[in-house]
Design a protein around this motif. Structure first.
Motif, PDB file in Angstrom:
ATOM      1  N   THR A  43      -3.553 -22.023  15.328  1.00  0.00           N
ATOM      2  CA  THR A  43      -2.562 -21.078  15.624  1.00  0.00           C
ATOM      3  C   THR A  43      -3.382 -19.593  15.714  1.00  0.00           C
ATOM      4  OG1 THR A  43      -1.566 -20.654  13.490  1.00  0.00           O
ATOM      5  CG2 THR A  43      -0.469 -22.164  15.065  1.00  0.00           C
ATOM      6  N   THR A  44      -4.212 -19.508  15.217  1.00  0.00           N
ATOM      7  CA  THR A  44      -5.117 -18.289  15.160  1.00  0.00           C
ATOM      8  C   THR A  44      -6.571 -18.220  16.051  1.00  0.00           C
ATOM      9  OG1 THR A  44      -4.148 -17.835  12.848  1.00  0.00           O
ATOM     10  CG2 THR A  44      -6.153 -16.366  13.729  1.00  0.00           C
ATOM     11  N   ALA A  45      -6.569 -17.295  17.097  1.00  0.00           N
ATOM     12  CA  ALA A  45      -7.749 -17.143  17.751  1.00  0.00           C
ATOM     13  C   ALA A  45      -8.186 -15.572  17.914  1.00  0.00           C
ATOM     14  CB  ALA A  45      -7.349 -17.709  19.062  1.00  0.00           C
ATOM     15  N   ASN A  46      -9.511 -15.642  18.268  1.00  0.00           N
ATOM     16  CA  ASN A  46      -9.791 -14.116  18.627  1.00  0.00           C
ATOM     17  C   ASN A  46      -9.803 -14.005  20.209  1.00  0.00           C
ATOM     18  OD1 ASN A  46     -10.523 -13.330  15.885  1.00  0.00           O
ATOM     19  ND2 ASN A  46     -12.806 -13.321  16.292  1.00  0.00           N
ATOM     20  N   LEU A  47      -9.269 -12.839  20.644  1.00  0.00           N
ATOM     21  CA  LEU A  47      -8.991 -12.697  22.156  1.00  0.00           C
ATOM     22  C   LEU A  47      -9.969 -11.713  22.738  1.00  0.00           C
ATOM     23  CD1 LEU A  47      -5.346 -13.449  21.998  1.00  0.00           C
ATOM     24  CD2 LEU A  47      -7.017 -15.144  22.157  1.00  0.00           C
ATOM     25  N   ALA A  48     -10.411 -11.755  24.105  1.00  0.00           N
ATOM     26  CA  ALA A  48     -10.495 -10.825  24.893  1.00  0.00           C
ATOM     27  C   ALA A  48      -9.602 -10.469  25.761  1.00  0.00           C
ATOM     28  CB  ALA A  48     -11.921 -11.017  25.718  1.00  0.00           C
ATOM     29  N   VAL A  49      -8.930  -9.305  25.604  1.00  0.00           N
ATOM     30  CA  VAL A  49      -7.603  -9.036  26.226  1.00  0.00           C
ATOM     31  C   VAL A  49      -8.099  -8.142  27.517  1.00  0.00           C
ATOM     32  CG1 VAL A  49      -5.333  -8.022  26.079  1.00  0.00           C
ATOM     33  CG2 VAL A  49      -6.339  -8.894  24.205  1.00  0.00           C
ATOM     34  N   LEU A  50      -7.541  -8.636  28.769  1.00  0.00           N
ATOM     35  CA  LEU A  50      -7.643  -8.158  29.858  1.00  0.00           C
ATOM     36  C   LEU A  50      -6.504  -7.051  30.305  1.00  0.00           C
ATOM     37  CD1 LEU A  50      -9.257 -11.311  31.964  1.00  0.00           C
ATOM     38  CD2 LEU A  50     -10.207  -9.276  30.289  1.00  0.00           C
ATOM     39  N   ASN A  51      -6.778  -5.704  30.222  1.00  0.00           N
ATOM     40  CA  ASN A  51      -5.827  -4.670  30.522  1.00  0.00           C
ATOM     41  C   ASN A  51      -6.050  -4.105  31.816  1.00  0.00           C
ATOM     42  OD1 ASN A  51      -3.706  -4.386  28.148  1.00  0.00           O
ATOM     43  ND2 ASN A  51      -5.771  -4.126  27.123  1.00  0.00           N
ATOM     44  N   PRO A  52      -5.184  -3.449  32.570  1.00  0.00           N
ATOM     45  CA  PRO A  52      -5.611  -2.543  33.729  1.00  0.00           C
ATOM     46  C   PRO A  52      -6.724  -1.609  33.503  1.00  0.00           C
ATOM     47  CG  PRO A  52      -3.017  -3.040  33.555  1.00  0.00           C
ATOM     48  CD  PRO A  52      -3.709  -3.411  32.296  1.00  0.00           C
ATOM     49  N   THR A  53      -6.548  -1.186  32.171  1.00  0.00           N
ATOM     50  CA  THR A  53      -7.476   0.053  32.171  1.00  0.00           C
ATOM     51  C   THR A  53      -8.801  -0.311  31.459  1.00  0.00           C
ATOM     52  OG1 THR A  53      -6.342   0.666  30.081  1.00  0.00           O
ATOM     53  CG2 THR A  53      -5.615   1.908  32.055  1.00  0.00           C
ATOM     54  N   GLY A  54      -8.829  -1.872  31.121  1.00  0.00           N
ATOM     55  CA  GLY A  54     -10.303  -1.930  30.122  1.00  0.00           C
ATOM     56  C   GLY A  54      -9.796  -3.312  29.448  1.00  0.00           C
ATOM     57  N   MET A  55     -10.777  -3.740  28.828  1.00  0.00           N
ATOM     58  CA  MET A  55     -10.818  -4.687  27.716  1.00  0.00           C
ATOM     59  C   MET A  55     -10.589  -4.449  26.214  1.00  0.00           C
ATOM     60  SD  MET A  55     -13.623  -7.756  29.207  1.00  0.00           S
ATOM     61  CE  MET A  55     -13.296  -8.259  27.798  1.00  0.00           C
ATOM     62  N   PHE A  56     -10.078  -5.324  25.418  1.00  0.00           N
ATOM     63  CA  PHE A  56     -10.062  -4.948  24.240  1.00  0.00           C
ATOM     64  C   PHE A  56     -10.229  -6.408  23.311  1.00  0.00           C
ATOM     65  CE2 PHE A  56      -5.508  -5.055  24.113  1.00  0.00           C
ATOM     66  CZ  PHE A  56      -5.348  -5.804  22.624  1.00  0.00           C
ATOM     67  N   PHE A  57     -10.649  -6.446  22.127  1.00  0.00           N
ATOM     68  CA  PHE A  57     -10.707  -7.540  21.513  1.00  0.00           C
ATOM     69  C   PHE A  57      -9.846  -7.621  20.346  1.00  0.00           C
ATOM     70  CE2 PHE A  57     -14.623  -6.710  23.647  1.00  0.00           C
ATOM     71  CZ  PHE A  57     -14.937  -7.789  24.199  1.00  0.00           C
TER      72      PHE A  57
END
Length: 78
Positions: A43-57
């Motif tokens: 249930t727990t993971a590291n993610l690379a999140v894609l936003n309209p203004t950039g990425m964050f982890f």
């Protein structure tokens, strides 16, 4: 629930901005595309999140309700 695996696409629920005294938010919580980069548990993971203004982890917990800010869930099937 299917456990996440590296490389899978999931949805990340953003936190949104803090709630103001009148109960509103400047930026409401949004569902964003994210890529699983590392799995800690089922249930727990590291993610690379894609936003309209950039990425964050972010390290994130699964939320079946798909409403909790900072959580991830599987994309809805349509």
């Amino acid at each position: 629930m299917q456990p996440p695996t590296v490389g899978r696409i999931v949805h990340y629920v953003s936190h949104g901005s803090p709630v103001q005294p009148d109960g509103t938010q400047v930026h409401e919580s949004q569902c964003r595309a994210a890529l699983v980069t590392e799995v800690w548990t089922d249930t727990t993971a590291n993610l690379a999140v894609l936003n309209p203004t950039g990425m964050f982890f972010n390290s994130s917990e699964y939320d079946e309700t798909a409403t909790l800010g900072g959580s991830w869930h599987w994309p809805e099937r349509t």
